[in-house]
Design an enzyme around this catalytic site. Sequence first.
Site, PDB file in Angstrom:
ATOM      1  CB  SER A  94     -36.402  19.406 -38.879  1.00 35.71           C
ATOM      2  OG  SER A  94     -37.201  20.409 -39.461  1.00 35.71           O
ATOM      3  CG  HIS A 244     -37.470  23.207 -35.295  1.00 37.17           C
ATOM      4  ND1 HIS A 244     -38.346  22.135 -35.282  1.00 37.17           N
ATOM      5  CD2 HIS A 244     -36.821  23.148 -36.500  1.00 37.17           C
ATOM      6  CE1 HIS A 244     -38.227  21.460 -36.421  1.00 37.17           C
ATOM      7  NE2 HIS A 244     -37.313  22.048 -37.171  1.00 37.17           N
TER       8      HIS A 244
END
Length: 265
Positions: A94, A244
């Site tokens: 990320s 995620h």
Amino acid sequence: MLYSKIEGQGARAEGESREAKPLLILHGFLGMSDNWKTLGTQYATEGFEVHMLDLRNHGKSFHSNEFSYEVMVEDVLAYCMTHNLKKIDIIGHSMGGKVAMLFATTYPEKVNKLIVADIGPKYYKPHHQDILAGLNAVDFSLKPDRTTVDEILKNHIPDFGTRQFLMKSLYWKEPGQLAFRFNLAVFNKEVEQIGTALPNDAIFNNPTLFLRGGNSNYIKDEDFEDIKNHFPNAIIETIPNVGHWLHAENPVAFYDKTIAFLFYS
């Protein structure tokens, strides 16, 4: 200097020795090195000297009013120079993936292989508003305990896993006084920095692996062309049935894919 946890001396297995290969791991927004402790230990058993970093304004690293990918890249460079890491492999998730991408394209001579977990080089609109609202709702002057902090966060962040992730940054600043390790005040001002796109002319030609979560929308099929423009030798793979936080949701698949890439690609 960035705080880090270092695992491994280069021994791949009992009775077999090899020169340690430096592997840097960069966490995501609001995370810290502890999030990677288990995987870091596994990489170390395969002969890597694993450096799990706390990026600025996170974990046990320093707080600063400056917060951008450019300054975080320079932090990583300074860390490598201090630890005499001349050539590294790097994993970033990320926000950490954005740092890793910019580092690799800025200092390609220092990076052997790059792994980017569930983030692309494109611009992302701010989308952490609910999380920041929950964090800002905690008034530490009232000296809440951990249970009370969780109850406050729940009003804004119903997902248990996300709250547990955030609660890992809670610590006892002094007896009876909790605090967050990350620099929330700066994040409130600079949250748009998180979505910044990689510069158009940023290119890294060495082997690169992009791993995306099958249930995540951070990397879409239409993003592949942009990824290849910046990383011509990129491989893009999907771990199914994860979101995620793919490395936490399916650490076995994440480890298998990354270790195969690091050793055999």
